[in-house]
Design a protein around this motif. Structure first.
Motif, PDB file in Angstrom:
ATOM      1  N   ASN A 290       5.606  -3.994   0.456  1.00  0.00           N
ATOM      2  CA  ASN A 290       6.232  -4.376   1.716  1.00  0.00           C
ATOM      3  C   ASN A 290       6.961  -5.703   1.580  1.00  0.00           C
ATOM      4  OD1 ASN A 290       5.846  -2.916   4.523  1.00  0.00           O
ATOM      5  ND2 ASN A 290       4.043  -2.383   3.295  1.00  0.00           N
ATOM      6  N   ILE A 291       6.386  -6.620   0.826  1.00  0.00           N
ATOM      7  CA  ILE A 291       6.972  -7.954   0.673  1.00  0.00           C
ATOM      8  C   ILE A 291       8.174  -7.927  -0.262  1.00  0.00           C
ATOM      9  CG2 ILE A 291       6.504 -10.307  -0.154  1.00  0.00           C
ATOM     10  CD1 ILE A 291       3.579  -9.841   0.747  1.00  0.00           C
ATOM     11  N   THR A 292       8.119  -7.117  -1.311  1.00  0.00           N
ATOM     12  CA  THR A 292       9.209  -7.103  -2.288  1.00  0.00           C
ATOM     13  C   THR A 292      10.402  -6.252  -1.857  1.00  0.00           C
ATOM     14  OG1 THR A 292       8.191  -5.248  -3.495  1.00  0.00           O
ATOM     15  CG2 THR A 292       7.632  -7.495  -4.223  1.00  0.00           C
ATOM     16  N   GLU A 293      10.221  -5.395  -0.858  1.00  0.00           N
ATOM     17  CA  GLU A 293      11.269  -4.446  -0.469  1.00  0.00           C
ATOM     18  C   GLU A 293      12.586  -5.149  -0.125  1.00  0.00           C
ATOM     19  OE1 GLU A 293      12.801  -0.538   0.623  1.00  0.00           O
ATOM     20  OE2 GLU A 293      11.115  -1.234  -0.598  1.00  0.00           O
TER      21      GLU A 293
ATOM     22  N   SER B 190      -3.343  -2.969  -1.365  1.00  0.00           N
ATOM     23  CA  SER B 190      -3.851  -2.280  -0.174  1.00  0.00           C
ATOM     24  C   SER B 190      -2.695  -1.804   0.699  1.00  0.00           C
ATOM     25  CB  SER B 190      -4.746  -3.219   0.638  1.00  0.00           C
ATOM     26  OG  SER B 190      -5.883  -3.602  -0.109  1.00  0.00           O
ATOM     27  N   TYR B 191      -2.891  -0.662   1.340  1.00  0.00           N
ATOM     28  CA  TYR B 191      -1.908  -0.134   2.274  1.00  0.00           C
ATOM     29  C   TYR B 191      -2.223  -0.662   3.680  1.00  0.00           C
ATOM     30  CZ  TYR B 191      -0.324   2.977  -1.409  1.00  0.00           C
ATOM     31  OH  TYR B 191       0.201   3.459  -2.590  1.00  0.00           O
TER      32      TYR B 191
ATOM     33  N   PRO C 180       4.160   2.028   6.280  1.00  0.00           N
ATOM     34  CA  PRO C 180       2.793   2.515   6.075  1.00  0.00           C
ATOM     35  C   PRO C 180       2.559   3.109   4.696  1.00  0.00           C
ATOM     36  CG  PRO C 180       4.018   4.008   7.505  1.00  0.00           C
ATOM     37  CD  PRO C 180       4.869   2.780   7.327  1.00  0.00           C
ATOM     38  N   HIS C 181       3.633   3.575   4.040  1.00  0.00           N
ATOM     39  CA  HIS C 181       3.493   4.239   2.737  1.00  0.00           C
ATOM     40  C   HIS C 181       3.653   3.274   1.566  1.00  0.00           C
ATOM     41  CE1 HIS C 181       7.748   4.035   3.670  1.00  0.00           C
ATOM     42  NE2 HIS C 181       8.026   4.248   2.408  1.00  0.00           N
TER      43      HIS C 181
END
Length: 254
Positions: A111-114, A146-147, A104-105
């Protein structure tokens, strides 16, 4: 390719007294889209989780790309792999759940690159470029910053699909990816999955969307009480089922 990408052989799984899977055997071929259908509790999700090693099997074996999952054979005996070794094997699969499970943060792009950055240790510029392209592919190029809380459920699920694809898996697993969505958002996620299927990705999809299965699946597998009851083309299983249990299920849901 003459060998299946996924070979499932006599796999059983119990949760206490409940038999979730009973000696299930199944092949999934490279480039095949397989849809698993059946009532809740029939073993579909458990089978998917066994392939991704989120659930350990009790007996039998699962091979992915010729590699035995979860165990190694030495001197005629089987030994459980370490969590690190299992995690390495799991990188070959991407899994999309009912719930989106996004951080969420972190933004959609983050999120995709993590995974590629933290797990695969790849270069930031390269990973970022690929992530932007994946967002474009799922129709969310404008939502990179966007989050999750700023995105609809359908958009979050499309980010989750892009996140799984970022790891460059050879197999994609979908566990009822539209079941948590409002009806008007289902179509946008199914459209991404259709494009993915057309690109040649090997997919195992647990779904209640029989229209999607009819249109996209190379093979439909009906499961009941932890067993495969019927398997065949979508037109055969959904249009002209042979087994009484399949007919009863379809008559109840169509």
């Amino acid at each position: 390719m003459t060998k299946p990408l996924v070979a499932i052989r006599s796999v059983s799984k119990h949760f206490g007294e409940f038999q979730a899977l009973g000696s299930v055997s199944l092949d999934v071929w490279p480039g095949e889209v397989m849809c698993l259908i059946g009532a809740s509790g029939s073993g579909k999700t458990t089978l998917l989780r066994c392939v991704n090693q989120l659930t350990a099997i009790d007996s039998g074996g699962i091979w992915l790309d010729g590699e035995l999952l979860g165990v190694r054979e030495e001197g005629g005996r089987l030994y459980r792999l370490t969590e690190r070794q299992i995690a390495r094997q799991r990188l070959k699969t991407g899994m999309v759940f009912q719930r989106f499970n996004l951080f969420p943060h972190k933004t959609a792009l983050e999120n995709i690159t993590e995974g590629p950055l933290q797990v695969q240790g790849r270069k930031s510029d390269e990973v970022r470029g690929e992530a932007i392209e994946l967002l474009r592919r799922v129709g969310l190029a404008a939502k990179a910053d966007s989050y999750p809380a700023q995105l609809s459920g359908g958009q979050q699920q499309r980010v989750a699909i892009a996140r799984a694809l970022a790891m460059k898996p050879m197999l994609m697993l979908f566990d009822e990816p539209t079941s948590a969505l409002d009806p008007e958002l289902v179509g946008e996620v199914l459209a991404v999955m259709k494009e993915l299927a057309q690109s040649g990705m090997t997919m195992m999809v647990v779904t209640h969307e029989l229209g999607f299965a009819r249109e996209v699946a190379d093979r439909v597998v009906y499961m009941d009480q932890g067993a495969i009851v019927e398997s065949g083309t979508a037109s055969d299983v959904l249009g002209a089922p042979r087994e009484a249990r399949t007919k009863a299920f379809l008559s109840a849901v169509i």
